[in-house]
Design a protein around this motif. Structure first.
Motif, PDB file in Angstrom:
ATOM      1  N   ARG A 168      -2.673  -7.992   1.045  1.00  0.00           N
ATOM      2  CA  ARG A 168      -1.893  -8.839   0.344  1.00  0.00           C
ATOM      3  C   ARG A 168      -2.234  -8.869  -1.154  1.00  0.00           C
ATOM      4  O   ARG A 168      -3.546  -8.845  -1.522  1.00  0.00           O
ATOM      5  N   ARG A 169      -1.300  -8.573  -2.017  1.00  0.00           N
ATOM      6  CA  ARG A 169      -1.400  -8.622  -3.555  1.00  0.00           C
ATOM      7  C   ARG A 169      -2.281  -7.607  -4.075  1.00  0.00           C
ATOM      8  O   ARG A 169      -3.252  -7.528  -5.007  1.00  0.00           O
ATOM      9  N   GLU A 170      -2.222  -6.439  -3.310  1.00  0.00           N
ATOM     10  CA  GLU A 170      -3.046  -5.136  -3.594  1.00  0.00           C
ATOM     11  C   GLU A 170      -2.043  -3.957  -3.727  1.00  0.00           C
ATOM     12  O   GLU A 170      -1.169  -4.048  -3.084  1.00  0.00           O
ATOM     13  N   THR A 171      -2.544  -3.070  -4.299  1.00  0.00           N
ATOM     14  CA  THR A 171      -1.569  -1.805  -4.365  1.00  0.00           C
ATOM     15  C   THR A 171      -2.546  -0.583  -3.838  1.00  0.00           C
ATOM     16  O   THR A 171      -2.501   0.041  -3.017  1.00  0.00           O
ATOM     17  N   ALA A 172      -3.343  -0.265  -5.107  1.00  0.00           N
ATOM     18  CA  ALA A 172      -4.216   0.874  -4.833  1.00  0.00           C
ATOM     19  C   ALA A 172      -5.602   0.443  -5.388  1.00  0.00           C
ATOM     20  O   ALA A 172      -5.927  -0.176  -5.950  1.00  0.00           O
ATOM     21  N   TYR A 173      -6.519   1.336  -4.684  1.00  0.00           N
ATOM     22  CA  TYR A 173      -7.938   1.380  -4.736  1.00  0.00           C
ATOM     23  C   TYR A 173      -8.423   1.845  -6.287  1.00  0.00           C
ATOM     24  O   TYR A 173      -7.761   2.862  -6.731  1.00  0.00           O
ATOM     25  N   PRO A 174      -8.849   1.241  -7.362  1.00  0.00           N
ATOM     26  CA  PRO A 174      -8.908   1.816  -8.788  1.00  0.00           C
ATOM     27  C   PRO A 174      -9.952   3.067  -8.483  1.00  0.00           C
ATOM     28  O   PRO A 174     -11.084   2.859  -7.752  1.00  0.00           O
ATOM     29  N   SER A 175      -9.278   4.051  -8.956  1.00  0.00           N
ATOM     30  CA  SER A 175     -10.044   5.297  -8.783  1.00  0.00           C
ATOM     31  C   SER A 175      -9.858   6.394  -9.942  1.00  0.00           C
ATOM     32  O   SER A 175      -9.080   5.921 -11.037  1.00  0.00           O
TER      33      SER A 175
END
Length: 210
Positions: A168-175
């Motif tokens: 929830r309220r996430e998109t992608a792992y910062p990478s």
């Protein structure tokens, strides 16, 4: 006491296996787990893997960036931001600001070629809505060479790279990735939290090591 029969032992084993399976499912569903998981069974793209190609729209332009075309001329840095998970991520803003401050050094390390640092702004919105969000994210900032911001509507790119943060309220792992010859991953850093991201110094060191 009567000795356990084969049937009894088999029943005991079945109960143990069932209990173990239930516990595994419950533990896997606990929010905030530190395990980095990509979409489905795939894990995030790692060193040595061949990066799936992408063609993504450039923010503020009518053109696209294609990874294979850029990579044919040399290494490419790909930085995946959180995009718009319901708000503009302040840590993403700081990360981009730090890269803008070191843009000349990054450009020199990448052979002074345009669009060599690709910032990916993902989101579930339509491209028109995501374009508006990306414009808000940039604000009055103009990205200097070699940086370029691209959009990933529908998050197809981050899913293909195993970076989809399915919560929830996430998109992608910062990478952050350094893509070398043949679209092979030469270096990567994937965070399973909002912080813990690659610094400019780490990226520059990875480029020196190519």
């Amino acid at each position: 006491m009567k000795p356990l029969t084969f049937q009894t032992r088999r029943s005991e084993c079945s109960r143990v296996l069932l209990t173990t399976a239930v516990l595994a499912l419950l533990l896997g569903s606990i929010p905030g787990s530190s395990t980095v998981r990509g979409a489905g069974p795939d894990k995030p793209l790692a060193v040595g893997d061949k990066a799936p190609d992408f063609e993504l729209p450039i923010q503020g332009q009518s053109d696209y960036v294609t990874l294979s075309q850029l990579n044919a001329d040399g290494p490419v840095v790909v930085v995946v931001l959180r995009g718009f998970p319901g708000y503009q991520c302040p840590i993403c803003n700081r990360q981009v600001g730090a890269m803008i401050n070191r843009a000349k050094t990054l450009s020199s390390a990448l052979g002074d070629r345009p669009n060599r640092v690709v910032l990916v702004y993902p989101g579930e919105d339509s491209d028109a809505d995501l374009e508006r969000r990306a414009k808000q994210f940039l604000g009055a900032r103009r990205l200097p060479e070699p940086m370029v911001l691209v959009r990933d509507p529908g998050m197809e790119m981050i899913t293909s790279w195993g970076l989809r943060w399915d919560a929830r309220r996430e998109t992608a792992y910062p990478s952050a990735y350094v893509i070398g010859v043949g679209r092979r991953v030469a270096w990567s850093k994937v965070s399973d939290s909002h912080g813990g991201r690659a610094s400019v110094e780490e990226i520059l060191q990875a480029l020196k090591n190519l």
